[in-house]
Design a protein around this motif. Sequence first.
Motif, PDB file in Angstrom:
ATOM      1  N   ALA A 256       0.835  -1.199   0.000  1.00 15.81           N
ATOM      2  CA  ALA A 256       0.000   0.000   0.000  1.00 15.81           C
ATOM      3  C   ALA A 256       0.868   1.246   0.000  1.00 15.81           C
ATOM      4  O   ALA A 256       1.992   1.235   0.495  1.00 15.81           O
ATOM      5  CB  ALA A 256      -0.911   0.006   1.229  1.00 15.81           C
ATOM      6  N   VAL A 257       0.333   2.315  -0.568  1.00 13.14           N
ATOM      7  CA  VAL A 257       1.053   3.579  -0.549  1.00 13.14           C
ATOM      8  C   VAL A 257       0.894   4.215   0.835  1.00 13.14           C
ATOM      9  O   VAL A 257      -0.224   4.397   1.314  1.00 13.14           O
ATOM     10  CB  VAL A 257       0.541   4.527  -1.642  1.00 13.14           C
ATOM     11  N   ALA A 258       1.996   4.527   1.475  1.00  9.57           N
ATOM     12  CA  ALA A 258       1.955   5.111   2.809  1.00  9.57           C
ATOM     13  C   ALA A 258       1.905   6.629   2.701  1.00  9.57           C
ATOM     14  O   ALA A 258       2.082   7.205   1.632  1.00  9.57           O
ATOM     15  CB  ALA A 258       3.180   4.666   3.608  1.00  9.57           C
ATOM     16  N   THR A 259       1.683   7.271   3.844  1.00 10.19           N
ATOM     17  CA  THR A 259       1.376   8.697   3.872  1.00 10.19           C
ATOM     18  C   THR A 259       2.433   9.472   4.642  1.00 10.19           C
ATOM     19  O   THR A 259       2.823   9.065   5.732  1.00 10.19           O
ATOM     20  CB  THR A 259       0.008   8.909   4.544  1.00 10.19           C
ATOM     21  N   GLY A 260       2.889  10.597   4.088  1.00  7.16           N
ATOM     22  CA  GLY A 260       3.860  11.453   4.762  1.00  7.16           C
ATOM     23  C   GLY A 260       3.255  12.788   5.146  1.00  7.16           C
ATOM     24  O   GLY A 260       2.083  13.062   4.894  1.00  7.16           O
ATOM     25  N   ILE A 261       4.082  13.614   5.779  1.00  6.33           N
ATOM     26  CA  ILE A 261       3.672  14.947   6.233  1.00  6.33           C
ATOM     27  C   ILE A 261       4.480  15.989   5.477  1.00  6.33           C
ATOM     28  O   ILE A 261       5.707  15.865   5.353  1.00  6.33           O
ATOM     29  CB  ILE A 261       3.942  15.129   7.740  1.00  6.33           C
ATOM     30  N   VAL A 262       3.820  17.021   4.993  1.00  6.89           N
ATOM     31  CA  VAL A 262       4.491  18.183   4.413  1.00  6.89           C
ATOM     32  C   VAL A 262       3.879  19.436   5.024  1.00  6.89           C
ATOM     33  O   VAL A 262       2.659  19.646   4.923  1.00  6.89           O
ATOM     34  CB  VAL A 262       4.357  18.231   2.881  1.00  6.89           C
ATOM     35  N   ALA A 263       4.679  20.244   5.671  1.00  7.00           N
ATOM     36  CA  ALA A 263       4.219  21.522   6.239  1.00  7.00           C
ATOM     37  C   ALA A 263       5.093  22.637   5.683  1.00  7.00           C
ATOM     38  O   ALA A 263       6.308  22.474   5.570  1.00  7.00           O
ATOM     39  CB  ALA A 263       4.298  21.495   7.762  1.00  7.00           C
ATOM     40  N   THR A 264       4.478  23.759   5.358  1.00  5.96           N
ATOM     41  CA  THR A 264       5.198  24.867   4.733  1.00  5.96           C
ATOM     42  C   THR A 264       4.792  26.193   5.371  1.00  5.96           C
ATOM     43  O   THR A 264       3.603  26.522   5.437  1.00  5.96           O
ATOM     44  CB  THR A 264       4.899  24.928   3.224  1.00  5.96           C
ATOM     45  N   GLY A 265       5.792  26.930   5.854  1.00  7.04           N
ATOM     46  CA  GLY A 265       5.582  28.300   6.314  1.00  7.04           C
ATOM     47  C   GLY A 265       4.604  28.452   7.455  1.00  7.04           C
ATOM     48  O   GLY A 265       3.871  29.444   7.514  1.00  7.04           O
ATOM     49  N   LEU A 266       4.592  27.520   8.397  1.00 11.09           N
ATOM     50  CA  LEU A 266       3.606  27.580   9.480  1.00 11.09           C
ATOM     51  C   LEU A 266       3.954  28.670  10.481  1.00 11.09           C
ATOM     52  O   LEU A 266       5.107  28.825  10.895  1.00 11.09           O
ATOM     53  CB  LEU A 266       3.534  26.238  10.209  1.00 11.09           C
ATOM     54  N   ARG A 267       2.917  29.401  10.869  1.00 12.64           N
ATOM     55  CA  ARG A 267       3.037  30.431  11.898  1.00 12.64           C
ATOM     56  C   ARG A 267       1.876  30.295  12.873  1.00 12.64           C
ATOM     57  O   ARG A 267       0.753  29.994  12.477  1.00 12.64           O
ATOM     58  CB  ARG A 267       3.006  31.845  11.301  1.00 12.64           C
ATOM     59  N   ARG A 268       2.168  30.560  14.150  1.00 15.24           N
ATOM     60  CA  ARG A 268       1.089  30.609  15.138  1.00 15.24           C
ATOM     61  C   ARG A 268       1.527  31.481  16.303  1.00 15.24           C
ATOM     62  O   ARG A 268       2.610  31.289  16.874  1.00 15.24           O
ATOM     63  CB  ARG A 268       0.768  29.214  15.649  1.00 15.24           C
ATOM     64  N   SER A 269       0.685  32.449  16.643  1.00 14.27           N
ATOM     65  CA  SER A 269       0.948  33.348  17.766  1.00 14.27           C
ATOM     66  C   SER A 269      -0.191  33.261  18.771  1.00 14.27           C
ATOM     67  O   SER A 269      -1.335  32.948  18.424  1.00 14.27           O
ATOM     68  CB  SER A 269       1.093  34.798  17.285  1.00 14.27           C
ATOM     69  N   PHE A 270       0.139  33.563  20.014  1.00 16.39           N
ATOM     70  CA  PHE A 270      -0.844  33.698  21.088  1.00 16.39           C
ATOM     71  C   PHE A 270      -0.678  35.103  21.653  1.00 16.39           C
ATOM     72  O   PHE A 270       0.245  35.353  22.438  1.00 16.39           O
ATOM     73  CB  PHE A 270      -0.620  32.641  22.168  1.00 16.39           C
ATOM     74  N   GLY A 271      -1.530  36.011  21.196  1.00 21.04           N
ATOM     75  CA  GLY A 271      -1.330  37.404  21.543  1.00 21.04           C
ATOM     76  C   GLY A 271      -0.017  37.895  20.939  1.00 21.04           C
ATOM     77  O   GLY A 271       0.219  37.761  19.737  1.00 21.04           O
ATOM     78  N   ARG A 272       0.861  38.413  21.775  1.00 23.67           N
ATOM     79  CA  ARG A 272       2.148  38.911  21.299  1.00 23.67           C
ATOM     80  C   ARG A 272       3.239  37.843  21.279  1.00 23.67           C
ATOM     81  O   ARG A 272       4.366  38.113  20.844  1.00 23.67           O
ATOM     82  CB  ARG A 272       2.613  40.078  22.182  1.00 23.67           C
ATOM     83  N   VAL A 273       2.902  36.655  21.756  1.00 27.08           N
ATOM     84  CA  VAL A 273       3.890  35.573  21.806  1.00 27.08           C
ATOM     85  C   VAL A 273       3.845  34.786  20.503  1.00 27.08           C
ATOM     86  O   VAL A 273       2.830  34.161  20.167  1.00 27.08           O
ATOM     87  CB  VAL A 273       3.627  34.631  22.994  1.00 27.08           C
ATOM     88  N   GLU A 274       4.939  34.830  19.776  1.00 25.40           N
ATOM     89  CA  GLU A 274       5.036  34.105  18.507  1.00 25.40           C
ATOM     90  C   GLU A 274       5.583  32.711  18.806  1.00 25.40           C
ATOM     91  O   GLU A 274       6.792  32.515  18.957  1.00 25.40           O
ATOM     92  CB  GLU A 274       5.944  34.861  17.538  1.00 25.40           C
ATOM     93  N   ALA A 275       4.683  31.720  18.906  1.00 29.41           N
ATOM     94  CA  ALA A 275       5.085  30.374  19.323  1.00 29.41           C
ATOM     95  C   ALA A 275       5.755  29.591  18.200  1.00 29.41           C
ATOM     96  O   ALA A 275       6.689  28.823  18.435  1.00 29.41           O
ATOM     97  CB  ALA A 275       3.869  29.604  19.832  1.00 29.41           C
ATOM     98  N   VAL A 276       5.259  29.768  16.977  1.00 32.74           N
ATOM     99  CA  VAL A 276       5.813  29.077  15.808  1.00 32.74           C
ATOM    100  C   VAL A 276       5.987  30.099  14.704  1.00 32.74           C
ATOM    101  O   VAL A 276       5.055  30.820  14.370  1.00 32.74           O
ATOM    102  CB  VAL A 276       4.882  27.934  15.337  1.00 32.74           C
ATOM    103  N   ARG A 277       7.182  30.136  14.147  1.00 33.00           N
ATOM    104  CA  ARG A 277       7.502  31.166  13.161  1.00 33.00           C
ATOM    105  C   ARG A 277       8.125  30.534  11.924  1.00 33.00           C
ATOM    106  O   ARG A 277       9.240  30.027  11.959  1.00 33.00           O
ATOM    107  CB  ARG A 277       8.483  32.171  13.765  1.00 33.00           C
ATOM    108  N   ASP A 278       7.393  30.549  10.817  1.00 32.21           N
ATOM    109  CA  ASP A 278       7.904  30.091   9.520  1.00 32.21           C
ATOM    110  C   ASP A 278       8.548  28.707   9.581  1.00 32.21           C
ATOM    111  O   ASP A 278       9.688  28.521   9.154  1.00 32.21           O
ATOM    112  CB  ASP A 278       8.924  31.098   8.974  1.00 32.21           C
ATOM    113  N   VAL A 279       7.806  27.742  10.063  1.00 33.70           N
ATOM    114  CA  VAL A 279       8.312  26.375  10.137  1.00 33.70           C
ATOM    115  C   VAL A 279       7.878  25.596   8.905  1.00 33.70           C
ATOM    116  O   VAL A 279       6.702  25.580   8.555  1.00 33.70           O
ATOM    117  CB  VAL A 279       7.809  25.656  11.409  1.00 33.70           C
ATOM    118  N   SER A 280       8.843  24.969   8.258  1.00 39.06           N
ATOM    119  CA  SER A 280       8.568  24.057   7.151  1.00 39.06           C
ATOM    120  C   SER A 280       9.260  22.736   7.438  1.00 39.06           C
ATOM    121  O   SER A 280      10.401  22.725   7.928  1.00 39.06           O
ATOM    122  CB  SER A 280       9.084  24.635   5.816  1.00 39.06           C
TER     123      SER A 280
END
Length: 213
Positions: free
Chosen positions: A10-34
């Motif tokens: 069977a064909v298996a499945t991978g993960i691809v993430a590009t340019g992820l950002r997430r902030s909580f108020g002024r706290v930038e928890a994740v910045r440009d993660v690929s």
Amino acid sequence: MDAATDPTGAVATGIVATGLRRSFGRVEAVRDVSLRARAGAVTGLVGPNGSGKTTLFLMLASLLTPDAGTIRIGDVDPIEQPHAARALLGWMPDSLGTWGALSARETLIVTGRLHDLPKDAARARADELLELVELTSLATAPARVLSRGQKQRLGLARALVHDPRVLLLDEPASGLDPAARVELRHLLRRFAAEGRTVLVSSHVLAELEEVID
């Protein structure tokens, strides 16, 4: 997309993430993660506590919406198609966070039922996984009395209930004794050999050096 063929063909499945950002108020928890995590391999995510690993995992698991960026689990967008993504994903948070009054076996049976397993199949799967993570002797013990390491093993079993093709394991070695850590490494290699995508985080590089691809 990153994909591989598992031993069944069977064909298996991978993960691809590009340019992820997430902030909580002024706290930038994740910045440009690929990142890419390919099927049939163990991919390690290493960083100190507070560096955003758990926030990233929550976004990959469809439990938190990114402020920017894209995610694909195979060809599934976990933000637009959370139910389809959760069918593919086994999510192990860094703490068990389950119902303390339920036994270890009941925790897995309830999880199986939530994934639409028939009652008998959920019971059989629970017993199979308790043996896999060496918790059979504690099958009837309430989750609240388990040690930190035992809860981690139960958390891993819970992530495997529906036989997911992608595993997101957040600090899975936390609280494990040396022998249990060795066994965890063997299990992660086994999961990868089965064609699964394994993404595992730690704040201790040495915990991952012997297992990651």
